[in-house]
Motif scaffolding. Structure first.
Motif, PDB file in Angstrom:
ATOM      1  N   SER A 191       0.828  -1.205   0.000  1.00  0.00           N
ATOM      2  CA  SER A 191       0.000   0.000   0.000  1.00  0.00           C
ATOM      3  C   SER A 191       0.860   1.251   0.000  1.00  0.00           C
ATOM      4  O   SER A 191       0.562   2.227  -0.701  1.00  0.00           O
ATOM      5  CB  SER A 191      -0.930  -0.004   1.217  1.00  0.00           C
ATOM      6  N   ARG A 192       1.918   1.224   0.767  1.00  0.00           N
ATOM      7  CA  ARG A 192       2.804   2.394   0.839  1.00  0.00           C
ATOM      8  C   ARG A 192       3.463   2.651  -0.513  1.00  0.00           C
ATOM      9  O   ARG A 192       3.538   3.785  -0.988  1.00  0.00           O
ATOM     10  CB  ARG A 192       3.865   2.165   1.918  1.00  0.00           C
ATOM     11  N   GLN A 193       3.960   1.578  -1.138  1.00  0.00           N
ATOM     12  CA  GLN A 193       4.614   1.736  -2.434  1.00  0.00           C
ATOM     13  C   GLN A 193       3.615   2.159  -3.512  1.00  0.00           C
ATOM     14  O   GLN A 193       3.919   2.994  -4.366  1.00  0.00           O
ATOM     15  CB  GLN A 193       5.282   0.409  -2.833  1.00  0.00           C
ATOM     16  N   LEU A 194       2.409   1.583  -3.467  1.00  0.00           N
ATOM     17  CA  LEU A 194       1.402   1.878  -4.480  1.00  0.00           C
ATOM     18  C   LEU A 194       0.980   3.340  -4.429  1.00  0.00           C
ATOM     19  O   LEU A 194       0.965   4.036  -5.452  1.00  0.00           O
ATOM     20  CB  LEU A 194       0.192   0.964  -4.294  1.00  0.00           C
ATOM     21  N   PHE A 195       0.636   3.823  -3.236  1.00  0.00           N
ATOM     22  CA  PHE A 195       0.199   5.209  -3.117  1.00  0.00           C
ATOM     23  C   PHE A 195       1.346   6.169  -3.422  1.00  0.00           C
ATOM     24  O   PHE A 195       1.132   7.242  -3.994  1.00  0.00           O
ATOM     25  CB  PHE A 195      -0.356   5.473  -1.714  1.00  0.00           C
ATOM     26  N   SER A 196       2.555   5.788  -3.033  1.00  0.00           N
ATOM     27  CA  SER A 196       3.723   6.610  -3.346  1.00  0.00           C
ATOM     28  C   SER A 196       3.918   6.713  -4.852  1.00  0.00           C
ATOM     29  O   SER A 196       4.191   7.785  -5.393  1.00  0.00           O
ATOM     30  CB  SER A 196       4.969   6.003  -2.686  1.00  0.00           C
ATOM     31  N   GLY A 197       3.752   5.580  -5.549  1.00  0.00           N
ATOM     32  CA  GLY A 197       3.899   5.586  -7.004  1.00  0.00           C
ATOM     33  C   GLY A 197       2.799   6.361  -7.702  1.00  0.00           C
ATOM     34  O   GLY A 197       3.053   7.124  -8.634  1.00  0.00           O
ATOM     35  N   ILE A 198       1.559   6.167  -7.239  1.00  0.00           N
ATOM     36  CA  ILE A 198       0.430   6.880  -7.840  1.00  0.00           C
ATOM     37  C   ILE A 198       0.607   8.389  -7.697  1.00  0.00           C
ATOM     38  O   ILE A 198       0.250   9.166  -8.596  1.00  0.00           O
ATOM     39  CB  ILE A 198      -0.897   6.419  -7.195  1.00  0.00           C
ATOM     40  N   ALA A 199       1.188   8.818  -6.577  1.00  0.00           N
ATOM     41  CA  ALA A 199       1.357  10.255  -6.327  1.00  0.00           C
ATOM     42  C   ALA A 199       2.376  10.902  -7.250  1.00  0.00           C
ATOM     43  O   ALA A 199       2.396  12.128  -7.398  1.00  0.00           O
ATOM     44  CB  ALA A 199       1.774  10.478  -4.870  1.00  0.00           C
ATOM     45  N   ASN A 200       3.211  10.099  -7.897  1.00  0.00           N
ATOM     46  CA  ASN A 200       4.280  10.658  -8.726  1.00  0.00           C
ATOM     47  C   ASN A 200       3.762  11.504  -9.875  1.00  0.00           C
ATOM     48  O   ASN A 200       4.245  12.622 -10.092  1.00  0.00           O
ATOM     49  CB  ASN A 200       5.148   9.524  -9.288  1.00  0.00           C
ATOM     50  N   ILE A 201       2.788  10.977 -10.647  1.00  0.00           N
ATOM     51  CA  ILE A 201       2.366  11.668 -11.862  1.00  0.00           C
ATOM     52  C   ILE A 201       1.626  12.970 -11.550  1.00  0.00           C
ATOM     53  O   ILE A 201       2.055  14.048 -11.983  1.00  0.00           O
ATOM     54  CB  ILE A 201       1.520  10.741 -12.750  1.00  0.00           C
ATOM     55  N   PRO A 202       0.513  12.927 -10.779  1.00  0.00           N
ATOM     56  CA  PRO A 202      -0.125  14.217 -10.452  1.00  0.00           C
ATOM     57  C   PRO A 202       0.793  15.115  -9.627  1.00  0.00           C
ATOM     58  O   PRO A 202       0.749  16.339  -9.768  1.00  0.00           O
ATOM     59  CB  PRO A 202      -1.374  13.811  -9.652  1.00  0.00           C
ATOM     60  N   GLY A 203       1.637  14.484  -8.792  1.00  0.00           N
ATOM     61  CA  GLY A 203       2.580  15.280  -8.002  1.00  0.00           C
ATOM     62  C   GLY A 203       3.559  16.031  -8.876  1.00  0.00           C
ATOM     63  O   GLY A 203       3.913  17.184  -8.586  1.00  0.00           O
ATOM     64  N   GLY A 204       3.993  15.389  -9.962  1.00  0.00           N
ATOM     65  CA  GLY A 204       4.918  16.051 -10.880  1.00  0.00           C
ATOM     66  C   GLY A 204       4.294  17.272 -11.531  1.00  0.00           C
ATOM     67  O   GLY A 204       4.915  18.334 -11.621  1.00  0.00           O
ATOM     68  N   PHE A 205       3.051  17.138 -11.989  1.00  0.00           N
ATOM     69  CA  PHE A 205       2.355  18.287 -12.587  1.00  0.00           C
ATOM     70  C   PHE A 205       2.146  19.390 -11.546  1.00  0.00           C
ATOM     71  O   PHE A 205       2.332  20.574 -11.826  1.00  0.00           O
ATOM     72  CB  PHE A 205       1.010  17.852 -13.164  1.00  0.00           C
ATOM     73  N   LEU A 206       1.745  19.003 -10.325  1.00  0.00           N
ATOM     74  CA  LEU A 206       1.515  19.985  -9.262  1.00  0.00           C
ATOM     75  C   LEU A 206       2.779  20.758  -8.948  1.00  0.00           C
ATOM     76  O   LEU A 206       2.768  21.994  -8.839  1.00  0.00           O
ATOM     77  CB  LEU A 206       1.006  19.263  -8.005  1.00  0.00           C
ATOM     78  N   VAL A 207       3.886  20.037  -8.810  1.00  0.00           N
ATOM     79  CA  VAL A 207       5.158  20.667  -8.450  1.00  0.00           C
ATOM     80  C   VAL A 207       5.619  21.619  -9.554  1.00  0.00           C
ATOM     81  O   VAL A 207       6.130  22.710  -9.280  1.00  0.00           O
ATOM     82  CB  VAL A 207       6.216  19.578  -8.168  1.00  0.00           C
ATOM     83  N   ASP A 208       5.442  21.210 -10.818  1.00  0.00           N
ATOM     84  CA  ASP A 208       5.838  22.083 -11.931  1.00  0.00           C
ATOM     85  C   ASP A 208       4.997  23.360 -11.977  1.00  0.00           C
ATOM     86  O   ASP A 208       5.507  24.448 -12.248  1.00  0.00           O
ATOM     87  CB  ASP A 208       5.690  21.343 -13.262  1.00  0.00           C
ATOM     88  N   MET A 209       3.705  23.221 -11.700  1.00  0.00           N
ATOM     89  CA  MET A 209       2.792  24.357 -11.834  1.00  0.00           C
ATOM     90  C   MET A 209       2.796  25.260 -10.595  1.00  0.00           C
ATOM     91  O   MET A 209       2.291  26.381 -10.652  1.00  0.00           O
ATOM     92  CB  MET A 209       1.370  23.847 -12.106  1.00  0.00           C
ATOM     93  N   ALA A 210       3.352  24.777  -9.501  1.00  0.00           N
ATOM     94  CA  ALA A 210       3.395  25.577  -8.260  1.00  0.00           C
ATOM     95  C   ALA A 210       4.834  25.774  -7.806  1.00  0.00           C
ATOM     96  O   ALA A 210       5.157  25.652  -6.624  1.00  0.00           O
ATOM     97  CB  ALA A 210       2.585  24.878  -7.167  1.00  0.00           C
ATOM     98  N   GLN A 211       5.701  26.096  -8.760  1.00  0.00           N
ATOM     99  CA  GLN A 211       7.131  26.159  -8.461  1.00  0.00           C
ATOM    100  C   GLN A 211       7.473  27.224  -7.426  1.00  0.00           C
ATOM    101  O   GLN A 211       8.395  27.062  -6.642  1.00  0.00           O
ATOM    102  CB  GLN A 211       7.930  26.398  -9.748  1.00  0.00           C
ATOM    103  N   LYS A 212       6.716  28.319  -7.392  1.00  0.00           N
ATOM    104  CA  LYS A 212       7.002  29.385  -6.426  1.00  0.00           C
ATOM    105  C   LYS A 212       6.533  29.032  -5.018  1.00  0.00           C
ATOM    106  O   LYS A 212       6.843  29.750  -4.065  1.00  0.00           O
ATOM    107  CB  LYS A 212       6.349  30.691  -6.885  1.00  0.00           C
ATOM    108  N   GLN A 213       5.799  27.944  -4.875  1.00  0.00           N
ATOM    109  CA  GLN A 213       5.306  27.516  -3.558  1.00  0.00           C
ATOM    110  C   GLN A 213       6.025  26.269  -3.053  1.00  0.00           C
ATOM    111  O   GLN A 213       5.521  25.565  -2.177  1.00  0.00           O
ATOM    112  CB  GLN A 213       3.800  27.237  -3.614  1.00  0.00           C
TER     113      GLN A 213
END
Length: 303
Positions: free
Chosen positions: A18-40
Motif C-alpha cells: 500500500s505504501r509503495q502503491l500510493f507513493s507511485g500513484i502520487a508521482n504523476i499528479p505530483g509532478g504536474f503539481l510541483v511544476d505548476m506551483a514552483q514558487k510555492q
C-alpha cells in the motif's frame, strides 16, 4: 505490528504494498503539481513534513488493520512529493554534476533511514508494553516531523522562486509533453530498469526484518531486535557514506559504468543472505557491503 494485531503474511504484504502503491500513484499528479506551483515549493516541503507526522500518529493509534492500512498508504505520499522539487532544483543548479548532487541528496535523507531501524530495534527491546511497543515508537517518530516543519519553512521558503520560468504551460500542453516523453525508447528502458530494480530492493528492505526476526520454525533465523534493526541500518548507512563517491564516479566515467556492476553485486549479495543462516556477523557484513549499491543505484538511474 503483525504479531500485535494478529494478521497473516498476505495482509502484511498488502500493508507494505500500500505504501509503495500510493507513493507511485502520487508521482504523476505530483509532478504536474510541483511544476505548476514552483514558487510555492517551500510550502510544499513544509506540508510534506506535517502530513508525515499526522499519518505517523494515525498509524500509531490505529484501532484495526484497515485504519493502519490507510495510514501506512498515505505515509508514502509525502516522501514522493518531497523528492520531486528536490530533484528538479538540484538538476537545474548542478547540470554538470547531477549524479553527485542527486546521490548526496539521497545520502542526506537516508541518515534518518539508517538510524530509524536501529533506534526502533533498541526501543522495541527496551519498552515493555505487552506487544504494543510499535504504537509508542510511531508516536515518537511523529515528533521530529512536526518539529522540522518550522526550520523547513524558514530555510526553504525561497526554493523554486529563482528557478521559476516565465509564463507557465497549460495542463493540456504538459500532458502532451509527458506523452511524447514516454514514447522515447531510452525513457521506457530506464523506467523498466527502475521498476525491476525497485521491486527487488523493496522486497529486500521490507521483508528482511521479518525474515531476520522470525524463529527458525517459522522460516526465519530468530535474531534479537537489536540485530534485526542493525542490518537495515547498515544497508542504508553504508549507502549514505558511499553515495556521493559513486555519484562522482558516474559523473566522470558514465552512469552505466557504475550502475551495471552495482546491479550485479546487489544480486549476488542478496542471494548470499539466505545462505549464511543465523550467523549475525556474516549477515551484518553482507548487508553492509550491499549498502553502497542500495538507494544509490536508483538515484543514478534517475540521473
Amino acid at each position: 505490528i503483525q504479531m500485535s494485531m494478529g494478521f497473516g503474511d498476505f495482509y502484511y504484504g498488502m500493508l507494505l504494498s500500500s505504501r509503495q502503491l500510493f507513493s507511485g500513484i502520487a508521482n504523476i499528479p505530483g509532478g504536474f503539481l510541483v511544476d505548476m506551483a514552483q514558487k510555492q515549493w517551500g510550502l510544499i516541503f513544509t506540508g510534506c513534513m506535517l502530513w508525515l507526522g499526522i499519518f505517523c500518529m494515525v498509524a500509531g493509534a490505529a484501532p484495526n488493520y484497515w485504519v493502519l492500512f490507510a495510514a501506512v498508504a498515505f505515509m508514502g505520499v509525502p516522501g514522493t512529493i518531497w523528492h520531486l522539487p528536490a530533484f528538479a532544483t538540484l538538476s537545474q543548479r548542478f547540470p554538470d554534476k547531477r549524479g553527485f548532487a542527486l546521490t548526496t541528496h539521497s545520502a542526506g535523507g537516508n541518515v534518518g533511514g539508517a538510524l530509524g531501524p536501529l533506534v526502533a530495534g533498541l526501543l522495541v527491546g527496551a519498552l515493555i508494553t505487552a506487544g504494543n511497543e510499535w504504537r509508542y515508537i510511531l508516536f515518537m517518530f511523529a515528533g521530529p516531523a512536526f518539529v522540522m516543519c518550522f526550520p523547513v519553512l524558514w530555510t526553504l521558503r525561497d526554493v523554486g522562486i529563482a528557478e521559476a520560468p516565465g509564463p507557465q504551460s497549460g495542463l493540456r500542453d504538459r500532458l502532451r509533453g509527458a506523452g511524447d516523453l514516454m514514447k522515447r525508447p531510452v525513457i521506457l528502458a530506464i523506467t523498466l530498469a527502475m521498476i525491476l530494480r525497485s521491486m527487488g530492493f523493496v522486497v529486500v528492505t521490507s521483508w528482511s526484518p521479518k525474515y531476520l526476526s522470525q524463529s527458525i520454525a517459522e522460516g526465519g533465523v530468530g535474531l534479537a531486535p537489536f540485530w534485526v534493526g542493525l542490518n537495515p541500518a547498515l544497508l542504508i548507512g553504508m549507502g549514505v557514506l558511499f553515495a556521493p563517491f559513486l555519484g562522482m564516479l558516474s559523473d566522470k566515467f558514465g552512469r552505466k559504468q557504475v550502475v551495471l556492476p552495482g546491479l550485479v553485486v546487489s544480486i549476488l549479495l542478496t542471494l548470499a543472505v539466505v545462505q549464511v543462516g543465523s550467523n549475525v556477523w556474516l549477515l551484518a557484513l553482507i548487508f553492509a557491503t550491499m549498502g553502497p549499491f542500495s538507494f544509490t543505484l536508483t538515484q543514478l538511474l534517475q540521473a
